[in-house]
Write an enzyme that holds these catalytic residues in place. Structure first.
Site: not given
Ligand code: BDP
Length: 700
Positions: A180, A303, A307, A386, A414, A532
């Site tokens: 993941e 977790k 989600e 996140d 990510e 950014e």
């Protein structure tokens, strides 16, 4: 391949011919310890020194032979004044087993703690001493780091101990071999629904982790599905024990991510209610079985109620009841529960402007301060959302005074370019660690919260999601190795600067060519600002494609249940999180932080749209309007992304060809992709606002 070796490249020392005598400074390596960890220390030293100095040191038989004679003589000192008396060498190991190390360090050794080490050169002996074998191993890696970054080999005087007790890495690997949020190939741990690994590869990974001082690894994804739920059973424990044995040599303990509903899914019970006795009993049995297989098992990572993962909420119980139940099962074996605070409602409604995902961790966990067992530690993501390129620091960090906590970072990129774009994350982590929380009203930066010192907690530290996979170079983008390296170095010592870490990494990876090191350090240090600049502006985040999260999609999440909005319309943009008129999130901070974020005038520019909804004509502290800032930074960011490719190209011939090619291809992709970002963001805001670019550049 050169990049498989990562920062263990061990280039020949450039000063070899000019400064050094023929006789090597490190002619021998000795130790009276006989254990696998000290043996690993000796073997990395022998290999590294051999490569850097051109001559592999002689290793005493006692140090290498597991069946060698026990403790009759101390080989190092005898070697130093005996047969090899003319040469100098390295004595490495524990104080308990090596009398000469006790003599060399004396009472100073008391300060080192369980994992610290000392290095001192005395009478031709470079002594690496520690209280434990793993301390000696860290010392060996440190000596190699010093030598590979140009330290004078003739004299060392170092005392080090880690700032943090837990220095964890989290693998998000699945048993089908996928990872993941993995961007460097498939898993090195699993394949085709089985635990399946090459021991040598795991050992090499363990070495990388230990070389920067990491000491715990959660071996499976926090989203625990199907077969992974069974990892706590005898079906899987033997294989997991084999993995644990490889990591053990390098001082790294295993954690398992567990499925809170495992009593039902695996145990066949009708419930997973943490207050149900049969459920408790089931976890007690699982814990006993795990410790039978892996006596030094570190604990569970959980977790829950997040989600769509199961958790105690189903049974009307809270996080503390869930975590404590597992903590009781593990506690009698000395194990921990690492309970994640990444909990929020992922079924929100964007029409309801009062709900705010940013508030969730604090709202859920702050009322539970003091309710957790001593062997529970809460794992708190660095920001409230996140892992965006820019977020404020989570207000939960430091707020709880009677609860153990670790800060969680994401090494895998990510939301920061997925290892196709260069984004050196250490500067971001430094900003988080240095953030003053005002906890207890005194000096309480996040790094002092994480290490436990502010609130007098004995358990604390760092966790981070790994960025490695089965790609030959571990991380896909060769320069993304710097993030893994930097994470470990910071977990050991959060005072190190981002630049010093970049330089250490570059010198070890590419050798002592100043031109290469300077170029690489410059690129790394500028990379987060470049990234950014062409992505979501002013802290608003989330303008990515849903699900896979790569590439621009300005409204991708705007009308989505996951609670990730920017609220752009024809008049303005940004999320009002003030207490006065917004979601109230700014009020979760302490003292002057709450006032700073609440105030439009005081809120730092880079977080403006995270905290405030403003008209496009609003003037930033920089003097520019918000809309002009968006245009300027996007043109500028895309241009600088293009220059990265050119800067890398100037190193052709100076870095290994395969590494050069691999990185160049990625820099070229980044340059193209940055233009796409620029155009999508600029066009979107131009169409929404109708305000033209002051400089008249083309916006589509
Ligand atoms: C998000 C990822 C998701 C993870 C989640 C987590 O998109 O894949 O499962 O975090 O941290 O960043 O649990």
């Amino acid at each position: 391949r050169a990049d498989y070796r990562a920062w263990f490249a061990y280039h020949p020392r450039v000063d070899l011919e000019t400064n050094m005598e023929k006789a090597p400074t490190y002619a021998w390596i000795a130790s009276s310890d006989r254990n696998d960890t000290v043996r690993a220390a000796i073997s990395v030293l022998a290999e590294g020194i051999g490569a850097m100095f051109g001559e592999t040191p002689w290793v005493s038989a006692l140090a290498t032979d597991p069946d060698g004679e026990t403790g009759k003589r101390s080989v190092g000192p005898n070697a130093a004044d005996g047969a090899n008396g003319a040469d100098s060498g390295i004595l490495v190991g524990t104080f308990a087993a090596n009398e000469r190390l006790r003599e060399i360090f004396g009472v100073e050794a008391a300060e080192l703690g369980r994992e610290g080490f000392a290095i001192r050169t005395k009478e031709g002996v470079t002594a690496i001493g520690a209280h434990t074998p793993v301390g000696a191993l860290y010392g060996a890696f440190h000596l190699l780091r010093l030598l590979a970054t140009g330290a004078d080999p003739s004299g060392h005087e170092v005392f080090e101990r880690p700032a943090n007790k837990l220095r964890m890495i989290n693998q998000w690997d699945n048993i089908d071999g996928s990872i993941e949020r993995g961007y460097a190939g498939p898993s090195i741990f699993y394949r085709d629904d089985a635990i399946d690994f090459e021991p040598a590869r795991i050992r090499d990974y363990a070495r990388l982790l230990a070389s920067v001082g990491l000491n715990a690894i959660a071996i499976n994804n926090v989203n625990v599905h199907r077969l992974e739920s069974r990892f706590v059973t005898e079906d899987y424990l033997p294989r997991l024990a084999e993995l644990a044995a490889i990591f053990r040599v390098y001082g790294i303990k295993l954690l398992l991510s567990v499925n809170f509903a495992a009593p039902i899914e695996v145990g066949g019970l009708p419930t997973a209610d943490p207050l149900d006795e049969a459920v408790q009993q089931w976890w007690h049995e699982r814990a006993a079985a795990i410790y039978e297989a892996i006596p030094d098992f570190c604990g569970f990572l959980v977790k829950a109620d997040s989600e769509n993962r199961p958790g105690p909420f189903t049974y009307g119980r809270g996080h503390a009841e869930g975590a404590n139940m597992l903590a009781d099962a593990l506690g009698r074996h000395g194990g921990l529960v690492v309970w994640r605070c990444f909990v929020y409602n992922c079924k929100q409604d964007w029409r309801d402007r009062k709900t705010d995902r940013a508030r969730a961790a604090y709202d859920h966990f702050m009322p539970l301060d003091g309710a957790f067992r001593d062997n529970v530690v809460l794992q708190i993501k660095n920001g409230p959302m996140d892992f965006q390129a820019r977020e404020p620091v989570s207000p939960l960090l430091g707020a709880m005074e009677r609860t153990n906590q670790v800060v969680e970072f994401q090494i895998t990129q990510e939301y920061t370019g997925q290892q196709r774009h260069l984004c050196y994350l250490v500067p971001q982590w430094k900003t988080v660690l240095d953030f003053e929380t005002h906890a207890l009203g005194g000096a309480a930066p996040v790094k002092r919260i994480a290490d436990g010192s502010v609130h007098g907690r004995t358990l604390g530290g760092f966790a981070a999601v790994s960025n490695i996979g089965a790609d030959p170079n571990w991380t896909g983008h060769p320069l993304a190795q710097a993030n893994l390296y930097g994470y470990g170095r910071l977990a050991w010592n959060p005072e190190l600067s981002a630049e010093a870490i970049a330089e250490e990494w570059a010198l070890q990876t590419f050798g002592a060519n100043r031109r290469v090191a300077d170029a690489v350090v410059g690129m790394l240090m500028e990379s987060p600002d470049i990234y950014e600049s062409y992505t979501a502006p002013l802290g608003v985040g989330w303008m990515v494609n849903p699900n896979h999260h790569y590439g621009p999609n300005v409204d991708g999440y705007e009308y989505d249940k996951w609670g990730t909005y920017h609220f752009a319309d024809r008049d303005g943009v940004g999320v009002d999180r003030t207490v006065r008129s917004g979601t109230g999130y700014a009020g979760q901070y302490r003292g002057s932080n709450a006032n700073m974020y609440e105030s439009l005038a005081d809120c730092p520019d880079e977080l403006l749209l995270f905290f405030h909804h403003v008209p496009y004509g609003h003037r930033l502290k920089s003097g520019r309007t918000v809309i002009q800032h968006i245009y300027d930074t996007h043109f500028d960011g895309a241009q600088r992304a293009g220059e990265l490719a050119q800067r890398w190209a100037s190193l052709e011939g100076l870095v290994a060809a395969d590494v050069y090619d691999e990185a160049l291809a990625r820099f070229r992709e980044q340059a193209e992709h940055a233009k796409e970002w620029r155009d999508r963001i600029n066009t979107y805001f131009y169409r929404k606002s109708g305000v033209p670019d002051e400089q008249g550049r083309t916006i589509y």
